[in-house]
Design an enzyme around this catalytic site. Structure first.
Site, PDB file in Angstrom:
ATOM      1  N   ASP A 181       0.865  -1.178   0.000  1.00  0.00           N
ATOM      2  CA  ASP A 181       0.000   0.000   0.000  1.00  0.00           C
ATOM      3  C   ASP A 181       0.900   1.225   0.000  1.00  0.00           C
ATOM      4  OD1 ASP A 181      -1.987   1.874   0.349  1.00  0.00           O
ATOM      5  OD2 ASP A 181      -2.583   1.206   2.341  1.00  0.00           O
ATOM      6  N   GLU A 213      -0.559  10.451   0.369  1.00  0.00           N
ATOM      7  CA  GLU A 213      -1.921   9.922   0.342  1.00  0.00           C
ATOM      8  C   GLU A 213      -2.370   9.501   1.728  1.00  0.00           C
ATOM      9  OE1 GLU A 213      -5.061   6.666  -0.223  1.00  0.00           O
ATOM     10  OE2 GLU A 213      -3.168   6.696   0.894  1.00  0.00           O
ATOM     11  N   GLU A 214      -1.474   8.880   2.480  1.00  0.00           N
ATOM     12  CA  GLU A 214      -1.838   8.297   3.774  1.00  0.00           C
ATOM     13  C   GLU A 214      -2.144   9.347   4.841  1.00  0.00           C
ATOM     14  OE1 GLU A 214      -2.586   5.357   4.116  1.00  0.00           O
ATOM     15  OE2 GLU A 214      -1.446   4.095   2.747  1.00  0.00           O
ATOM     16  N   ASP A 236      -4.889   1.148  -6.390  1.00  0.00           N
ATOM     17  CA  ASP A 236      -4.535   1.055  -4.976  1.00  0.00           C
ATOM     18  C   ASP A 236      -4.733  -0.377  -4.506  1.00  0.00           C
ATOM     19  OD1 ASP A 236      -3.991   1.804  -2.253  1.00  0.00           O
ATOM     20  OD2 ASP A 236      -4.876   3.769  -2.634  1.00  0.00           O
ATOM     21  N   HIS A 324      -1.495  -1.794   6.102  1.00  0.00           N
ATOM     22  CA  HIS A 324      -1.191  -0.930   7.248  1.00  0.00           C
ATOM     23  C   HIS A 324      -0.553  -1.732   8.385  1.00  0.00           C
ATOM     24  CE1 HIS A 324      -3.637   2.901   6.199  1.00  0.00           C
ATOM     25  NE2 HIS A 324      -3.267   2.262   5.100  1.00  0.00           N
TER      26      HIS A 324
END
Length: 361
Positions: A181, A213-214, A236, A324
């Site tokens: 990711d 992005e995160e 994604d 994550h």
């Protein structure tokens, strides 16, 4: 084992550090692999990479964007005894953090460390039942004082990166790494431009690696302002629903059964006409696909579709386990099918088709 070209690209992309706001090393790897197939490679003022490939026509402009950054951490202070306090960059669940190895990227080089906390052996019974909160964690780099840590090169603001080498598993279709990711989205953008270099397409395509992005889809906003696309795709990761204990109503997708077509997330309802075109193209070319919906969270498409008067947008994702966290797993076939689907859709997006889509809303 000897890695083929694609696996080598995966290895370099995933092993490169790229905390939000510190994406330079990951951007350099993406540039290395995408530049041979682009007519130009530039960056916006936040650092998103934008590779442009001309087709038979300058218009329409098609944007295919993965994000360069990964969930990571940042040093916020050094204690008197040389331990590091930190801030999460992106969404972290406390239960996947403790006792995990990290690297701190300082001006003097890379330092290894481990995330620690008060050991459970000394906690009262009630405290043992509760997850340790991030604020109670620290990073141990083996320093004995603040001064020693500073001499190592550590200072507040330094990025902290999870450790996980790229691994081809015993089943060689299964690939484990940190930062899937969303380095898989960057890899898809690279491979789409490579495949299009061998075929005609009636448009100009932009392969983009966005930053931050995160932490709020920030690079998506600056890069879409730079490209000003007619059609935009975010590529994604999505949630894989094929692990023990996962209710099918939470996540339907299975690894290896095709890319996910996102029908809803918290930041965007995808463009109906574009969604239908993607589904029809997948069925026409016998490309397997799956549906996905994400009630919480979002992707870069959440920013891209709001540019200007609006940009027809949607998300194509790859089902991935354990996102994550330090180590996640995906299936190589899903990458191949996602690339083929993107290429076949882009070949249909001439000026007439895009005009038709903009009317079909």
């Amino acid at each position: 084992m000897e890695l083929d070209r694609t696996l080598q690209m995966f290895k370099e992309l995933t092993e490169a550090p790229g905390a939000p706001g510190f994406e330079g090393p990951a951007r350099d790897v993406m540039r290395k692999y995408i530049e041979p197939y682009a007519d130009s490679v530039t960056t916006d003022n936040l650092g998103s990479l934008i590779a442009m490939k001309k087709g038979a026509s300058e218009q329409p402009k098609i944007m295919v964007a993965g994000h360069l950054d990964e969930v990571a951490f940042m040093v916020t202070m050094i204690t008197d005894k040389g331990f590091l306090r930190f801030q999460a960059l992106g969404g972290w669940w406390e239960q996947v953090m403790l006792a995990q190895r990290v690297t701190i990227h300082t001006r003097k080089g890379v330092i290894e460390g481990v995330i620690g906390s008060v050991p459970p052996h000394v906690l009262p019974p009630e405290a043992k039942k509760k997850p340790v909160e991030k604020k109670d964690m620290f990073i141990d780099i083996g320093a004995t004082s603040k001064e020693e840590a500073e001499k190592m090169g550590v200072r507040p603001g330094d990025p902290i990166i999870p450790v996980c080498p790229f691994t081809v598993m015993k089943n060689p279709k299964m690939l484990m790494a940190k930062a899937w990711d969303n380095r898989i989205g960057c890899a898809i953008a690279i491979e789409v431009l490579r495949r299009l270099s061998e075929e005609s397409h009636p448009n100009t395509v932009y392969g983009v690696g966005t930053v931050q992005e995160e932490v709020g889809l920030r690079g998506a906003l600056t890069s879409v302002n730079t490209v000003e696309p007619d059609i935009a795709f975010a590529v994604d990761v999505g949630i894989a629903g094929d692990t023990p204990g996962m209710p099918s109503e939470y996540a339907q997708s299975k690894m290896g059964e095709g890319p996910q077509i996102l029908i809803y997330d918290a930041t965007m309802v995808p463009h109906r006409g574009l969604r239908d075109l993607v589904i029809e193209t997948a069925e026409e070319h016998k490309i397997p696909y799956q549906y996905d919906a994400m009630a919480g969270g979002g992707t870069d498409a959440g920013r891209m579709h709001l540019h200007g008067k609006g940009v027809p947008s949607m998300v194509i994702s790859v089902a991935t386990r354990y996102i994550h966290s330090h180590a996640s797993i995906l299936h190589r076939d899903d990458f191949d099918h996602a690339v083929k689907l993107m290429v076949e859709v882009i070949k249909k997006l001439d000026a007439a088709k895009v005009a038709e889509l903009k009317e079909h809303r």
